[in-house]
Design a protein around this motif. Structure first.
Motif, PDB file in Angstrom:
ATOM      1  N   ALA A   1       0.858  -1.185   0.000  1.00  0.00           N
ATOM      2  CA  ALA A   1       0.000   0.000   0.000  1.00  0.00           C
ATOM      3  C   ALA A   1       0.889   1.227   0.000  1.00  0.00           C
ATOM      4  N   PRO A   2       0.510   2.255  -0.775  1.00  0.00           N
ATOM      5  CA  PRO A   2       1.286   3.499  -0.721  1.00  0.00           C
ATOM      6  C   PRO A   2       0.944   4.233   0.578  1.00  0.00           C
ATOM      7  N   ASN A   3       1.784   5.170   0.983  1.00  0.00           N
ATOM      8  CA  ASN A   3       1.403   6.014   2.117  1.00  0.00           C
ATOM      9  C   ASN A   3       0.146   6.774   1.719  1.00  0.00           C
ATOM     10  N   ALA A   4      -0.919   6.609   2.479  1.00  0.00           N
ATOM     11  CA  ALA A   4      -2.196   7.225   2.098  1.00  0.00           C
ATOM     12  C   ALA A   4      -2.096   8.743   2.167  1.00  0.00           C
ATOM     13  N   SER A   5      -2.553   9.397   1.082  1.00  0.00           N
ATOM     14  CA  SER A   5      -2.539  10.865   1.045  1.00  0.00           C
ATOM     15  C   SER A   5      -3.787  11.417   1.734  1.00  0.00           C
ATOM     16  N   GLY A   6      -4.791  10.542   1.877  1.00  0.00           N
ATOM     17  CA  GLY A   6      -6.066  10.998   2.411  1.00  0.00           C
ATOM     18  C   GLY A   6      -7.053  11.320   1.305  1.00  0.00           C
ATOM     19  N   PHE A   7      -6.522  11.516   0.082  1.00  0.00           N
ATOM     20  CA  PHE A   7      -7.416  11.718  -1.069  1.00  0.00           C
ATOM     21  C   PHE A   7      -7.726  10.352  -1.651  1.00  0.00           C
ATOM     22  N   ARG A   8      -8.940   9.921  -1.446  1.00  0.00           N
ATOM     23  CA  ARG A   8      -9.314   8.549  -1.721  1.00  0.00           C
ATOM     24  C   ARG A   8      -9.073   8.124  -3.170  1.00  0.00           C
ATOM     25  N   ASP A   9      -9.463   8.984  -4.109  1.00  0.00           N
ATOM     26  CA  ASP A   9      -9.308   8.639  -5.533  1.00  0.00           C
ATOM     27  C   ASP A   9      -7.837   8.502  -5.909  1.00  0.00           C
TER      28      ASP A   9
ATOM     29  N   LEU B   1      -2.480   2.791  -5.846  1.00  0.00           N
ATOM     30  CA  LEU B   1      -2.376   1.369  -5.490  1.00  0.00           C
ATOM     31  C   LEU B   1      -2.691   0.476  -6.689  1.00  0.00           C
ATOM     32  N   ILE B   2      -3.642   0.885  -7.514  1.00  0.00           N
ATOM     33  CA  ILE B   2      -3.929   0.096  -8.726  1.00  0.00           C
ATOM     34  C   ILE B   2      -2.692   0.050  -9.632  1.00  0.00           C
ATOM     35  N   THR B   3      -2.004   1.190  -9.773  1.00  0.00           N
ATOM     36  CA  THR B   3      -0.781   1.223 -10.593  1.00  0.00           C
ATOM     37  C   THR B   3       0.269   0.269 -10.035  1.00  0.00           C
TER      38      THR B   3
ATOM     39  N   VAL C   1     -12.724   3.483  -9.203  1.00  0.00           N
ATOM     40  CA  VAL C   1     -13.044   3.452 -10.635  1.00  0.00           C
ATOM     41  C   VAL C   1     -12.097   2.604 -11.482  1.00  0.00           C
ATOM     42  N   PHE C   2     -10.833   2.454 -11.055  1.00  0.00           N
ATOM     43  CA  PHE C   2      -9.879   1.702 -11.878  1.00  0.00           C
ATOM     44  C   PHE C   2      -9.778   0.215 -11.517  1.00  0.00           C
TER      45      PHE C   2
ATOM     46  N   SER D   1     -13.452  -0.132   4.661  1.00  0.00           N
ATOM     47  CA  SER D   1     -14.475  -0.325   3.635  1.00  0.00           C
ATOM     48  C   SER D   1     -13.920  -0.482   2.222  1.00  0.00           C
ATOM     49  N   ALA D   2     -12.826   0.214   1.910  1.00  0.00           N
ATOM     50  CA  ALA D   2     -12.348   0.189   0.520  1.00  0.00           C
ATOM     51  C   ALA D   2     -11.397  -0.977   0.250  1.00  0.00           C
TER      52      ALA D   2
END
Ligand code: SAM
Length: 192
Positions: free
Chosen positions: A106-114, A120-122, A149-150, A177-178
């Motif tokens: 997992a990347p360090n979460a930026s907090g911007f969900r999209d 992470l998909i990349t 979406v991806f 949830s995600a």
């Protein structure tokens, strides 16, 4: 004692799908602090604990330091998406090949969900390049992603090289949830 609660997600998934067999070779992507690798070491018998069963291999990779673990070989300070890491894996794996690729990266979460979803998909897509280099035909890939979406694009890419792809939501991760996992099985090596 596991190093991290995430161990229970892998245990639940493996109890159901029996990915980790004694003697198997496993690459654990995003392995720090090492809980998934602990599960993998037990199940593939890479520490040789059961002398009557074949002895497997576990190699863990992380950008961070992974404390040593009996039965595992760790590549700390390594980027899973870097081709130099792929080359190193080929040297370390028996015959240069793995039965299973696990990724709880997992990347360090930026907090911007999209944005976090897309990053992470990349990262998951880069696992398909890794699979092409090291995964045995018939092998499996289990990867965490954050839904969005991806997700569908990743699922389609996986379906183009694996005969079976399914979505898993382990009980142990119901609070997030995600967070979901793709389990891709029966790898078909593309002809190049
Ligand atoms: N499965 C691990 C366990 O059970 O101990 C926990 C993994 S943690 C949720 C996600 C890890 O992915 C972090 O340690 C992070 O450093 C790592 N990671 C993120 N991007 C990475 C990359 N490009 N290459 C290697 N590791 C990466």
């Amino acid at each position: 004692n596991f190093r991290c609660r995430s161990a229970f997600k892998l245990l639940q998934i493996d109890d159901k799908f029996r990915l980790l067999q004694p003697g198997s070779s496993v690459v654990d992507c995003g392995a720090a602090p090492g809980a998934w690798s602990q599960v993998a070491v037990q199940r593939v018998n890479s520490a040789g604990t059961d002398q009557d069963l074949p002895r497997g291999t576990v190699i863990g990779i992380d950008l961070l330091n992974i404390p040593p673990l009996d039965g595992a070989h760790f590549l700390s300070s390594h980027d899973v998406t870097d081709p130099a890491t792929h080359a190193k894996l080929r040297e370390l794996l028996p015959q240069g090949e793995a039965h299973i690729i696990l990724s709880d990266m997992a990347p360090n979460a930026s907090g911007f969900r999209d944005m976090d979803h897309e990053r992470l998909i990349t990262m998951c897509l880069s696992l398909i390049d890794l699979a092409e280099k090291i995964l045995l035909p018939g092998g499996s890939l289990l990867c965490k992603y954050w839904d969005g979406v991806f997700s569908h694009q990743l699922q389609e890419k996986l379906s183009s090289v694996f005969s079976s792809v399914r979505t898993i939501k382990p009980q142990a991760s119901r609070m997030d949830s995600a967070e979901k996992y793709f389990l891709a099985r029966m790898y078909r090596k593309p002809f190049k």
